[in-house]
Design a protein around this motif. Structure first.
Motif, PDB file in Angstrom:
ATOM      1  N   TYR A  62       0.793  -1.267  -0.209  1.00  0.00           N
ATOM      2  CA  TYR A  62       0.118   0.083   0.363  1.00  0.00           C
ATOM      3  C   TYR A  62       0.956   1.415   0.201  1.00  0.00           C
ATOM      4  O   TYR A  62       2.094   1.665   0.525  1.00  0.00           O
ATOM      5  CB  TYR A  62      -0.731  -0.063   0.980  1.00  0.00           C
ATOM      6  CG  TYR A  62      -1.076   1.017   1.818  1.00  0.00           C
ATOM      7  CD1 TYR A  62      -2.417   1.650   1.584  1.00  0.00           C
ATOM      8  CD2 TYR A  62      -0.603   1.819   2.970  1.00  0.00           C
ATOM      9  CE1 TYR A  62      -2.060   3.386   2.340  1.00  0.00           C
ATOM     10  CE2 TYR A  62      -0.380   2.705   3.760  1.00  0.00           C
ATOM     11  CZ  TYR A  62      -1.050   3.784   4.022  1.00  0.00           C
ATOM     12  OH  TYR A  62      -1.418   4.611   4.482  1.00  0.00           O
ATOM     13  N   LEU A  64       0.637   5.460  -0.490  1.00  0.00           N
ATOM     14  CA  LEU A  64      -0.378   6.956  -1.384  1.00  0.00           C
ATOM     15  C   LEU A  64      -0.582   6.786  -2.792  1.00  0.00           C
ATOM     16  O   LEU A  64       0.436   7.237  -3.038  1.00  0.00           O
ATOM     17  CB  LEU A  64       0.581   8.576  -0.030  1.00  0.00           C
ATOM     18  CG  LEU A  64      -0.385   8.279   1.379  1.00  0.00           C
ATOM     19  CD1 LEU A  64       0.767   9.801   1.694  1.00  0.00           C
ATOM     20  CD2 LEU A  64      -1.212   8.210   1.645  1.00  0.00           C
ATOM     21  N   ALA A  84      -5.107   6.120  -2.490  1.00  0.00           N
ATOM     22  CA  ALA A  84      -4.107   5.151  -2.392  1.00  0.00           C
ATOM     23  C   ALA A  84      -4.016   4.258  -3.254  1.00  0.00           C
ATOM     24  O   ALA A  84      -5.307   3.898  -3.962  1.00  0.00           O
ATOM     25  CB  ALA A  84      -4.431   4.796  -1.102  1.00  0.00           C
ATOM     26  N   ARG A  85      -2.773   3.882  -3.590  1.00  0.00           N
ATOM     27  CA  ARG A  85      -2.557   2.628  -4.353  1.00  0.00           C
ATOM     28  C   ARG A  85      -2.430   1.419  -3.654  1.00  0.00           C
ATOM     29  O   ARG A  85      -1.851   0.705  -2.451  1.00  0.00           O
ATOM     30  CB  ARG A  85      -1.262   2.527  -5.524  1.00  0.00           C
ATOM     31  CG  ARG A  85      -1.770   3.648  -6.222  1.00  0.00           C
ATOM     32  CD  ARG A  85       0.442   3.386  -7.015  1.00  0.00           C
ATOM     33  NE  ARG A  85       0.946   3.606  -6.053  1.00  0.00           N
ATOM     34  CZ  ARG A  85       1.755   4.957  -6.346  1.00  0.00           C
ATOM     35  NH1 ARG A  85       0.922   5.855  -6.799  1.00  0.00           N
ATOM     36  NH2 ARG A  85       2.156   4.879  -5.803  1.00  0.00           N
TER      37      ARG A  85
END
Ligand code: HEM
Length: 87
Positions: A62, A64, A84-85
């Protein structure tokens, strides 16, 4: 009282805007204080611990993914958007 501001008081906390889960001492008042301190603080802390552990286990990479937009509330600080990714 503005809890959000008090918890970022530079007279109380070094580098107050940095998230530091290990801050010690950490005399924040996110759950209030005294006789009317939050009755659910231990449940809230347990839920947060479980949620963070599960989230990080599920999405270990994870990161940002864009500009954060803060919410407009004064009492409890937070975000309207926090891209977020999670791939
Ligand atoms: C992150 C989650 C939470 C935060 C940040 C929070 C924050 C607070 C704060 C700041 C107060 C004091 C308000 C004041 O001084 O007037 C409070 C009171 C209270 N909270 Fe929470 N709370 C949370 C979760 C919970 C949960 C999960 C419960 C119950 C299951 C709960 C039940 C209560 C109760 C009953 C009071 C009133 C206590 C009294 O007046 O004697 N809270 N909370």
């Amino acid at each position: 009282m503005c809890i959000g501001a008090a918890n970022r008081d530079p007279a109380q906390f070094a580098d107050p805007d940095r998230l530091d889960l290990t801050r010690d001492p950490n005399r924040h008042i996110a759950f209030g204080s005294g006789i009317h301190a939050c009755a659910g603080m231990n449940l809230a802390r347990l839920e947060a611990r479980v949620a963070l552990i599960r989230f990080l286990a599920r999405f270990p990479s994870y990161a940002l993914g864009g500009d954060a937009v803060r919410g407009g509330r004064a009492r409890f600080r937070g975000f309207l958007h926090l891209p977020a990714r999670v791939a």
